[in-house]
Scaffold this motif. Structure first.
Motif, PDB file in Angstrom:
ATOM      1  N   LEU A  35      44.117  59.845  24.085  1.00  0.00           N
ATOM      2  CA  LEU A  35      42.677  60.281  23.650  1.00  0.00           C
ATOM      3  C   LEU A  35      42.078  58.981  23.107  1.00  0.00           C
ATOM      4  CD1 LEU A  35      42.480  63.624  23.819  1.00  0.00           C
ATOM      5  CD2 LEU A  35      40.717  62.185  25.255  1.00  0.00           C
ATOM      6  N   SER A  36      43.774  58.512  21.923  1.00  0.00           N
ATOM      7  CA  SER A  36      43.322  57.086  20.935  1.00  0.00           C
ATOM      8  C   SER A  36      43.555  56.146  21.874  1.00  0.00           C
ATOM      9  CB  SER A  36      44.572  57.403  20.437  1.00  0.00           C
ATOM     10  OG  SER A  36      45.774  56.979  20.590  1.00  0.00           O
ATOM     11  N   SER A  37      43.696  55.555  23.620  1.00  0.00           N
ATOM     12  CA  SER A  37      44.314  54.662  23.863  1.00  0.00           C
ATOM     13  C   SER A  37      42.669  54.940  24.619  1.00  0.00           C
ATOM     14  CB  SER A  37      45.821  53.823  24.049  1.00  0.00           C
ATOM     15  OG  SER A  37      45.337  52.949  24.264  1.00  0.00           O
ATOM     16  N   TYR A  38      42.847  53.821  26.039  1.00  0.00           N
ATOM     17  CA  TYR A  38      42.352  53.237  27.357  1.00  0.00           C
ATOM     18  C   TYR A  38      42.912  54.490  27.933  1.00  0.00           C
ATOM     19  CZ  TYR A  38      46.098  49.914  28.538  1.00  0.00           C
ATOM     20  OH  TYR A  38      46.890  49.570  28.771  1.00  0.00           O
ATOM     21  N   ASP A  39      42.149  54.873  28.762  1.00  0.00           N
ATOM     22  CA  ASP A  39      42.499  55.328  30.252  1.00  0.00           C
ATOM     23  C   ASP A  39      42.544  54.554  31.289  1.00  0.00           C
ATOM     24  OD1 ASP A  39      39.567  56.359  29.909  1.00  0.00           O
ATOM     25  OD2 ASP A  39      40.102  57.062  31.592  1.00  0.00           O
ATOM     26  N   SER A  40      43.972  54.282  31.844  1.00  0.00           N
ATOM     27  CA  SER A  40      43.976  54.158  33.055  1.00  0.00           C
ATOM     28  C   SER A  40      44.215  54.397  34.353  1.00  0.00           C
ATOM     29  CB  SER A  40      44.943  52.764  32.578  1.00  0.00           C
ATOM     30  OG  SER A  40      45.025  51.767  34.027  1.00  0.00           O
ATOM     31  N   VAL A  41      43.438  54.507  35.253  1.00  0.00           N
ATOM     32  CA  VAL A  41      43.590  55.101  36.836  1.00  0.00           C
ATOM     33  C   VAL A  41      43.341  53.653  37.604  1.00  0.00           C
ATOM     34  CG1 VAL A  41      41.570  56.953  36.336  1.00  0.00           C
ATOM     35  CG2 VAL A  41      41.428  54.583  37.452  1.00  0.00           C
ATOM     36  N   LEU A  42      43.776  52.649  37.177  1.00  0.00           N
ATOM     37  CA  LEU A  42      43.689  51.527  38.419  1.00  0.00           C
ATOM     38  C   LEU A  42      44.200  50.346  37.600  1.00  0.00           C
ATOM     39  CD1 LEU A  42      44.034  50.533  41.497  1.00  0.00           C
ATOM     40  CD2 LEU A  42      42.217  49.322  41.025  1.00  0.00           C
ATOM     41  N   ASN A  43      45.785  50.141  37.501  1.00  0.00           N
ATOM     42  CA  ASN A  43      45.887  49.174  36.900  1.00  0.00           C
ATOM     43  C   ASN A  43      45.849  47.468  38.185  1.00  0.00           C
ATOM     44  OD1 ASN A  43      46.767  50.231  34.317  1.00  0.00           O
ATOM     45  ND2 ASN A  43      49.025  50.472  36.045  1.00  0.00           N
ATOM     46  N   LEU A  44      45.663  46.972  37.412  1.00  0.00           N
ATOM     47  CA  LEU A  44      44.851  45.654  38.355  1.00  0.00           C
ATOM     48  C   LEU A  44      45.929  44.591  38.357  1.00  0.00           C
ATOM     49  CD1 LEU A  44      41.418  45.048  37.802  1.00  0.00           C
ATOM     50  CD2 LEU A  44      42.343  46.138  39.448  1.00  0.00           C
ATOM     51  N   PRO A  45      45.895  43.955  39.292  1.00  0.00           N
ATOM     52  CA  PRO A  45      47.261  42.457  38.915  1.00  0.00           C
ATOM     53  C   PRO A  45      46.456  41.122  38.780  1.00  0.00           C
ATOM     54  CG  PRO A  45      46.371  42.738  40.991  1.00  0.00           C
ATOM     55  CD  PRO A  45      45.477  43.832  40.769  1.00  0.00           C
ATOM     56  N   PHE A  46      44.831  41.213  37.722  1.00  0.00           N
ATOM     57  CA  PHE A  46      45.144  40.634  37.481  1.00  0.00           C
ATOM     58  C   PHE A  46      44.047  40.305  36.418  1.00  0.00           C
ATOM     59  CE2 PHE A  46      42.072  41.627  40.990  1.00  0.00           C
ATOM     60  CZ  PHE A  46      41.182  41.459  40.420  1.00  0.00           C
ATOM     61  N   ASN A  47      43.410  39.405  35.267  1.00  0.00           N
ATOM     62  CA  ASN A  47      43.375  40.199  33.963  1.00  0.00           C
ATOM     63  C   ASN A  47      41.591  39.901  34.814  1.00  0.00           C
ATOM     64  OD1 ASN A  47      42.581  41.031  31.401  1.00  0.00           O
ATOM     65  ND2 ASN A  47      41.603  39.133  31.027  1.00  0.00           N
ATOM     66  N   ILE A  48      40.634  40.588  34.371  1.00  0.00           N
ATOM     67  CA  ILE A  48      38.378  40.236  34.355  1.00  0.00           C
ATOM     68  C   ILE A  48      38.516  40.043  33.094  1.00  0.00           C
ATOM     69  CG2 ILE A  48      36.939  40.626  35.254  1.00  0.00           C
ATOM     70  CD1 ILE A  48      38.138  42.811  36.990  1.00  0.00           C
ATOM     71  N   PRO A  49      37.965  38.626  32.572  1.00  0.00           N
ATOM     72  CA  PRO A  49      37.208  38.355  31.797  1.00  0.00           C
ATOM     73  C   PRO A  49      36.285  39.115  31.063  1.00  0.00           C
ATOM     74  CG  PRO A  49      37.343  36.294  32.893  1.00  0.00           C
ATOM     75  CD  PRO A  49      37.401  37.059  33.919  1.00  0.00           C
ATOM     76  N   PHE A  50      36.475  39.321  29.913  1.00  0.00           N
ATOM     77  CA  PHE A  50      35.232  40.614  28.961  1.00  0.00           C
ATOM     78  C   PHE A  50      35.152  41.892  29.603  1.00  0.00           C
ATOM     79  CE2 PHE A  50      32.997  36.313  29.447  1.00  0.00           C
ATOM     80  CZ  PHE A  50      32.692  35.442  28.432  1.00  0.00           C
ATOM     81  N   TYR A  51      36.663  42.364  30.632  1.00  0.00           N
ATOM     82  CA  TYR A  51      37.186  43.133  31.249  1.00  0.00           C
ATOM     83  C   TYR A  51      37.787  43.938  31.047  1.00  0.00           C
ATOM     84  CZ  TYR A  51      36.503  47.974  34.077  1.00  0.00           C
ATOM     85  OH  TYR A  51      36.644  48.610  34.716  1.00  0.00           O
ATOM     86  N   GLY A  52      38.805  42.927  31.666  1.00  0.00           N
ATOM     87  CA  GLY A  52      40.292  43.635  30.975  1.00  0.00           C
ATOM     88  C   GLY A  52      41.285  44.058  32.512  1.00  0.00           C
ATOM     89  N   ASP A  53      42.474  44.110  32.658  1.00  0.00           N
ATOM     90  CA  ASP A  53      43.288  44.307  33.617  1.00  0.00           C
ATOM     91  C   ASP A  53      43.472  45.537  34.089  1.00  0.00           C
ATOM     92  OD1 ASP A  53      45.191  45.086  31.760  1.00  0.00           O
ATOM     93  OD2 ASP A  53      46.890  43.284  32.438  1.00  0.00           O
ATOM     94  N   HIS A  54      42.858  46.228  33.748  1.00  0.00           N
ATOM     95  CA  HIS A  54      42.724  47.527  34.379  1.00  0.00           C
ATOM     96  C   HIS A  54      40.877  48.506  34.357  1.00  0.00           C
ATOM     97  CE1 HIS A  54      42.429  48.114  29.614  1.00  0.00           C
ATOM     98  NE2 HIS A  54      42.005  48.966  29.601  1.00  0.00           N
TER      99      HIS A  54
END
Length: 635
Positions: free
Chosen positions: A494-513
């Motif tokens: 709960l102290s970090s982000y919850d990732s239900v999908l890890n992306l194979p690339f990084n989206i600017p201003f959003y992230g890779d998950h």
């Protein structure tokens, strides 16, 4: 903002996403690059250590224990060295255990070689080690017999206690003693420097006393200080590297002021020429803090960031502290080293302002009051009942919504008044259609509001009461170590982000998950915005503002995608409960009755306050002065 502008923004966003996807390496390529970087780093470290053996005067930061040993054993022993009997030796570690950590001591440098916490692990379940000798330096630096002496290159004699484990209220001591040489180059028992470490059974701090005995003629007489050099390379402990870097900084406590810090987002060096109570290397959930028995007279502090470091490092920290030395026969300098979690109750007990290592909104009194006197006590009480942390956040949200329900009611009532009187405002707008009539139109609208008893600011004032709580939660959840590695629903921490999908690339201003809690937060806020915009009478006349209101949840999605899952969970359920509150309030407030009440108010005489009378008098005087000036110009 027109339709073409909106379409243009959408196309730009899609082009950026496509470019990011097209140019970003695959997951396999990134893993291969990271492995190559680690191997390169290992090769560089070995080469640096080898170079250091030939140049004892220049060591890279940080110098490891192995580097110090090589320099000590590889160079020829100078018979005139003031500590020649301690130049060579065999490195040995000693371990003491208490209830909260295992602490290792090393005879090379007479220092703490590692503090391994028992109740905490890294995000990938490795041992969490603070003050690690492999990534830090801690030594004394001074001149003696016209030679620069660094204690990290000298071997101390260790006096170990009979017990290696303490618990509860018990304590034990470890002594590391560095003897000066006699004329025969043997240890002089009457002249030495000694670290005395006191380990307590149930505490995260270690007492440190520096005894300097019989050294008054050996240490340079023109030096009023012995320098204590503390360097540390902080390593990644949490899943979200960027968040941990953002919450890592060097803190220091002036003797007569609140704790301060270096800038978190940049490299910085600062000379502290005033007395200090303590200096701390602070990470997101853990800190190492060195406290003076009396005070540090001055220090030079430095931090260096690693914005895109592939080795899991956060920042390099360094503090050069001047310890006052008066050249007495026997001198004693007391220090305390804290190495543990950033937990409010623990840090508060020290009474030295160390709780300010936790970002609770100290810069604004309302934020810290909300967190210290409301959120933390309720959170601790619910935690003591053994409840799941997701349920604790739910209960905390309900309590806050109940407390703020009168404010929410006032805000909705003000919005209802503005809505039912809007037809009369439209009539005034038609009466003054020209641009040059804007001031007359504004006066007429304000006169209508005043006569009907409607205040345009009445809906904003309640929001001001809610805003500190909103920001307080923004501060509290990412900084709460109680939530660290606590699972809830699909979130494993709960102290970090919850990732239900890890992306194979990084989206600017959003992230890779993809954070599902962040996504739900954005959706609920969009629905809430749609509901409020329907009730907002000014939304039709301000289409740009309407667009911004809808864009805000999308912007928050990008901002909070890598933030604490607990924070996004709180914002999501808080918005859902606001929906429920609005539905309940709407059943109590009838627009026809509100309009009838406003019409009754219009029949009553308008009472002017003394302040308003003075304003009107000043306005009339100003108009009279302007009229006279215009007449003079015409003449």
């Amino acid at each position: 903002m027109d339709k073409k502008s909106i379409i243009g923004l959408i196309l730009i966003f899609l082009v950026m996403m496509g470019y990011a996807y097209w140019t970003s390496p695959s997951l396999e390529e990134r893993q291969a690059a990271q492995e190559a970087a680690r191997q390169a780093a290992s090769t560089t470290t070995e080469a640096t250590a080898s170079d250091t053996q030939t140049d004892a005067g220049a060591e890279p930061f940080p110098a490891t224990a192995e580097t110090g040993q090589a320099a000590a054993s590889g160079a020829a022993v100078d018979p005139n060295h003031p500590f020649s009997s301690a130049v060579s030796g065999e490195t040995t570690d000693y371990t003491i255990e208490n209830d909260v950590f295992n602490v290792s001591f090393r005879n090379l440098g007479g220092r703490i070689a590692g503090i391994r916490l028992k109740d905490y692990k890294t995000y990938d379940q490795r041992t969490l080690t603070l003050f690690d000798a492999a990534a830090s330096d801690f030594y004394l630096s001074f001149f003696a017999n016209n030679r620069h002496v660094r204690t990290d290159r000298l071997y101390f004699q260790c006096l170990m206690p009979a017990v290696t484990r303490v618990s509860g209220s018990d304590s034990t001591q470890v002594r590391m003693r560095l003897y000066a040489r006699t004329p025969e180059s043997t240890p002089d028992s009457a002249r030495y420097m000694e670290w005395v470490y006191t380990i307590y059974g149930d505490a995260y701090h270690i007492g440190m006393r520096l005894n300097i005995i019989g050294m008054q003629d050996l240490i340079a007489v023109n030096s009023p200080f012995i320098d204590l050099v503390w360097q540390q390379r902080l390593q990644q402990f949490e899943k979200a590297l960027n968040m941990e870097q953002m919450n890592t900084a060097l803190f220091y406590k002036p003797l007569n002021d609140h704790a301060e810090q270096l800038k978190q987002n940049r490299d910085q060096t600062k000379d502290l020429t005033f007395p200090l109570r303590w200096i701390a290397f602070k990470q997101q959930f853990f800190s190492v803090c060195l406290t003076a028995g009396d005070d540090f007279s001055s220090a030079r502090v430095q931090q260096k960031a690693y914005p895109e470091n592939p080795y899991g490092y956060l920042k390099d920290m360094q503090a050069e502290i001047g310890l006052e030395y008066e050249h007495e026969t026997a001198e004693h300098i007391d220090l305390t080293l804290f190495a543990g979690p950033n937990k409010y109750k623990i840090l508060r007990e020290y009474g030295t302002d160390m709780e300010r290592l936790i970002p609770l909104g100290w810069g604004f009194f309302l934020l810290q009051w909300v967190n210290r006197f409301a959120v933390i006590p309720v959170f601790d009480f619910l935690e003591s009942k053994g409840l799941n942390y997701g349920l604790i956040i739910l209960i905390l949200t309900i309590l806050l919504k109940i407390i703020l329900s009168p404010v929410t009611y006032k805000s909705y009532l003000s919005s209802a008044k503005m809505r039912v009187i809007q037809p009369e405002v439209e009539i005034i707008n038609k009466r003054y259609p020209k641009q040059e009539q804007a001031m007359d139109k504004q006066r007429a609208v304000m006169a209508l509001y005043k006569k009907a008893g409607v205040s345009p600011m009445a809906g904003c004032i309640p929001m001001l009461f809610q805003f500190p709580i909103l920001i307080a939660m923004f501060r509290f959840f990412p900084a709460s170590i109680e939530l660290r590695q606590q699972p809830f629903l699909w979130a494993d921490d709960l102290s970090s982000y919850d990732s239900v999908l890890n992306l194979p690339f990084n989206i600017p201003f959003y992230g890779d998950h993809v954070s599902l809690f962040a996504l739900l937060m954005a959706v609920t806020n969009l629905l809430y915005t749609r509901m409020t915009m329907k009730q907002n009478v000014s939304s039709n006349s301000m289409p740009g503002m309407k667009f911004m209101m809808y864009a805000m949840p999308v912007m928050f999605l990008g901002l909070l995608n890598s933030y604490s899952a607990a924070l996004n969970y709180y914002y999501c359920i808080s918005t859902l409960f606001t929906f429920l509150q609005m539905w309940m309030i709407r059943s109590f407030i009838n627009d026809d009755k509100v309009l009838a009440r406003l019409q009754e108010n219009k029949k009553k005489p308008v009472k002017k306050s003394k302040f308003q009378e003075r304003l009107e008098k000043m306005a009339k005087q100003q108009q009279e002065i302007m009229r006279q000036q215009q007449q003079q110009k015409r003449r």
